[in-house]
Structure formats: C-alpha cells, structure tokens
Design a protein around this motif. Structure first.
Motif, PDB file in Angstrom:
ATOM      1  N   GLU A 354      35.705  46.964  34.949  1.00  0.00           N
ATOM      2  CA  GLU A 354      35.380  47.944  35.888  1.00  0.00           C
ATOM      3  C   GLU A 354      34.374  47.949  36.927  1.00  0.00           C
ATOM      4  O   GLU A 354      34.492  48.209  37.935  1.00  0.00           O
ATOM      5  N   SER A 356      32.596  45.442  38.023  1.00  0.00           N
ATOM      6  CA  SER A 356      32.691  44.125  38.832  1.00  0.00           C
ATOM      7  C   SER A 356      33.757  44.726  40.034  1.00  0.00           C
ATOM      8  O   SER A 356      33.323  44.493  41.198  1.00  0.00           O
ATOM      9  N   ARG A 357      35.092  45.313  39.564  1.00  0.00           N
ATOM     10  CA  ARG A 357      35.759  45.705  40.495  1.00  0.00           C
ATOM     11  C   ARG A 357      35.206  46.602  41.794  1.00  0.00           C
ATOM     12  O   ARG A 357      35.480  46.430  42.808  1.00  0.00           O
ATOM     13  N   TYR A 358      34.491  47.767  40.853  1.00  0.00           N
ATOM     14  CA  TYR A 358      34.060  48.767  41.712  1.00  0.00           C
ATOM     15  C   TYR A 358      32.992  48.109  42.791  1.00  0.00           C
ATOM     16  O   TYR A 358      32.934  48.468  44.175  1.00  0.00           O
ATOM     17  N   GLN A 361      34.655  46.166  45.584  1.00  0.00           N
ATOM     18  CA  GLN A 361      35.358  46.684  46.531  1.00  0.00           C
ATOM     19  C   GLN A 361      34.344  47.605  47.422  1.00  0.00           C
ATOM     20  O   GLN A 361      34.647  47.847  48.792  1.00  0.00           O
ATOM     21  N   ILE A 389      37.592  38.760  35.259  1.00  0.00           N
ATOM     22  CA  ILE A 389      36.672  38.869  36.296  1.00  0.00           C
ATOM     23  C   ILE A 389      36.788  37.652  37.096  1.00  0.00           C
ATOM     24  O   ILE A 389      36.285  37.899  38.407  1.00  0.00           O
ATOM     25  N   LEU A 392      39.376  37.999  39.601  1.00  0.00           N
ATOM     26  CA  LEU A 392      39.040  39.030  40.405  1.00  0.00           C
ATOM     27  C   LEU A 392      38.337  38.111  41.550  1.00  0.00           C
ATOM     28  O   LEU A 392      38.431  38.516  42.688  1.00  0.00           O
TER      29      LEU A 392
END
Length: 400
Positions: A354, A356-358, A361, A389, A392
C-alpha cells in the motif's frame, strides 16, 4: 387583565422587589466594576489573550457568542452583559484577588474585600432566581436586602462614585410595584430561572468536553514520556534501520552525492539519535504525531544520526496517513538517508504494498532513484521476495 390572575401579596412583592434590586442597581454596579478593571476600549484585546481564552473555556454558547463571536470581535457595550457573565469575567480575567474562602464560595461575614462583595451579589442573584416559591417572607427579605446593600456600599467605595448605587438601592426599597409590573416581573423571574437551568446543563456538557480533552492530552503526554524513555535506551546507531545481511548493508558514509541539511541540533533532547516524533512515526501513532507537530514543531525537520527524517520513519511504520500529515507540514518526503535510501526504498524493503503504491502514484520521480550502492527500489523488493511490489515497479518501468 393579567394582574387579576396574579394577585400580589406582601411576600410576592418582597421577592419581586429583591429581583428588581439585583436586576437594576446591582447589575449596573457590576458593569461599572468591570469597566474599572477592563476599559471597554481594550476589552477585545484583553479577551483574545491566550491565557484569558483558556480561563473562559467554560462559557456557555450564548455568552461566548456575545463576547468572542466567531467572526469579528466584540462590538457591543457592557450593558449587554448580565450578572452571571460579568461575574465570570471579574473572576477569571480581571486579576482580582480571591476572598479568604475562594471564588465560588460563600465569603466570611467579616470579609469586606472586593471579591467577597462581588460574591455576595452573585449569591443573592442566584438565590432569587432559584427561589422555590414566588414569595419571600419579611425576615428573609430583610436579611437579603441588608446583605446586598452592605455589599453595594463597599463596591461604591471601590468605585469612588459618591455612593451612587447605595442611593439607588434605598430608593428601590421605597418604590411601589404596580400589579401589572408585578406580573411582568414574575414572568421575567421565571424566564431567568429557566435560562439558568439551561445554562447549567450546557455548562455541564462543556465541562465534560473540557475534561475529555484534558484526559486526551494527558494520554498523549504519557505516550511521549514512554517514547522518550525508549529513545534513551536505544543505541545511537539503530541496526534495525539497515538490511540484516551484508549484501544489503550499506556503508553509513556520505549522502550519495546529495547535500542534506544538518538538523541534528533540532533534537529537543540534545541526542542525535531518533527523536520522539521519529519514534511516533515509526510506531504509526498518528494522534501522537499530530500532538507533537502542534506542540513541538521544531522536531519536524530533524534527522537522526543515520540521516533518517520523520518521513523515512513514517514509511517504515507503514501508515500512509502519517506520511501525508508530514508532507502537509512541509517535511521533505524526498529526503535521502546517509546511505542514499529514499522513502520508496524503505517501503519496498519493508514489503509494504500500500505504501509503495501510494509513493509511486504521488512521487513518481523517486522511481528510478538509486542509493549509494547503486541499488534501486526493485532490488529491495526482489531481495524481500515481494512479487506484487516487483510487478508494480515493472509496470512503471523499474527493474533490477
């Protein structure tokens, strides 16, 4: 006619006459005492001082809206204020020495101090407003009148006004009360008693809220104390910041070519290890972080001896909201530690999808950053074996 339904007796007239005394001369005299202590021209300035705001936390909504309106400042006159509000101001913001028994208590009969006489007027006013019946016996009336009159005489002496209100009190006792006025005063007395009841209920709600806030602050202070204890026990170089095996370990030298400001002096404990805000971020204690930011903003831009700032610790703690809070308070979220790590490296090393994604982005320019050893985020995701990850990062063009 109203008076035919509410016939007066000497006893009902006694109560109404006492009420007129308190509503008239006594209230006007209270306003003059307030004017003497706080001239009207500086009232808004005095009432806006931080210590006075705290002293008036328990004002009712009606009182607060009158003297500290949400928009603008107090624009009325002291004639807008009644005895309960003026008493609150005299007690809390006028620096009047409490009488021997203390504010809010019945003073000694021999105590003729300013605060004791203010207290006597307040007590008499509340007694009339809360009287169980609509009448007052002659003995009760004479006792109350004598008590109030002596207080008025002493307050006249304080005001040095030529016994102005003592004369008004004596005139008041001689005035006749018309039956129609009798009825109107009864209604006014009933309304005031009802207003006092509502004010007390609201005051209790305000007190409960204030107590809840105090409990919350005490809880935060306790957490901070515990964190400071932990901080004192931690080693100056926190080995858990670094990979567990030698291949992942990065020398603690330099900043990877980036020049970082030295904020070590900002540590409020004088230690150059993690400060209490770092610990709160690492433990994902969001409320404690908010409290520290408000009360100790000097901690925001401090770094520990590994070059870790609050943002890096927040990512390690895994709470996205904490990282957002720090960014909103201008913490450098793109800061690099001494080993060249940025927040994306930390998120990948800690296998936090979560987070890492934030970061990807919100801060895409960190995607291709490498640390002092030339390792990128994908390397640390691979070392920890976090496939999602890795996928992603690959979708965003980052590979080992």
């Amino acid at each position: 006619m109203a008076s035919s339904h509410f016939a007066s007796t000497p006893e009902t007239t006694n109560l109404l006459r006492a009420f007129l005394l308190l509503l008239g001369p006594c209230t006007k005299q209270f306003r003059d005492v307030l004017r003497r202590r706080i001239p009207h021209s500086i009232f808004s300035q005095v009432i806006s001082q931080e210590e006075n705001k705290n002293a008036l936390l328990r004002l009712t909504t009606v009182q607060r809206d009158l003297i500290v309106p949400t928009h603008g400042s107090y624009s009325g006159t002291y004639d807008d204020m009644d005895i309960p509000l003026i008493y609150t101001l005299l007690r809390n913001v006028c620096s009047i020495q409490p009488h021997s028994k203390g504010w809010g208590k019945d003073p000694d009969s021999t105590d003729r101090s300013l605060s004791a006489n203010i207290e006597r007027i307040r007590i008499a006013r509340n007694k009339c407003a809360h009287y169980p019946s609509d009448s007052l016996s002659n003995s009760e009336f004479n006792s109350l009148w004598s008590e109030v009159r002596s207080a008025v005489v002493d307050l006249d002496s304080f005001l040095n006004n030529g016994n102005q209100y003592e004369k008004e009190v004596d005139l008041q006792k001689q005035k006749s009360i018309h039956p129609e006025l009798d009825y109107c005063l009864k209604e006014e007395l009933r309304k005031q008693a009802e207003q006092i009841r509502e004010n007390r209920e609201e005051m209790q709600r305000v007190n409960d809220t204030v107590d809840m806030i105090k409990d919350k602050l005490q809880e935060h202070e306790w957490k901070i104390e515990k964190m400071e204890e932990i901080q004192q026990k931690e080693m100056k170089v926190e080995e858990s910041h670094k990979p567990d095996d030698k291949e992942d370990s990065v020398p603690d030298q330099g900043n990877g070519g980036d020049t970082q400001p030295d904020h070590k002096q900002d540590h409020d404990t004088g230690d150059d290890g993690p400060n209490v805000l770092h610990v709160a971020c690492k433990n994902a204690e969001l409320e404690t972080c908010e409290h520290l930011i408000q009360t100790r903003p000097g901690l925001l831009h401090s770094v520990d001896n590994d070059g870790w700032n609050a943002a890096l610790h927040a990512v390690r703690g895994g709470n996205v909201t904490t990282l957002q809070l720090l960014a909103d308070n201008e913490v450098d979220v793109k800061h690099k530690a001494n080993n060249g790590w940025n927040i994306l490296h930390v998120a990948c090393f800690n296998s936090n999808l979560e987070m890492s994604r934030y970061i990807i982005q919100t801060y895409p320019d960190l995607l291709h950053s490498v640390d002092n050893n030339g390792y990128n985020a994908a390397f640390y995701a691979a070392r920890k074996g976090h496939v999602k990850i890795q996928q992603l990062l690959t979708e965003h063009g980052v590979t080992t």
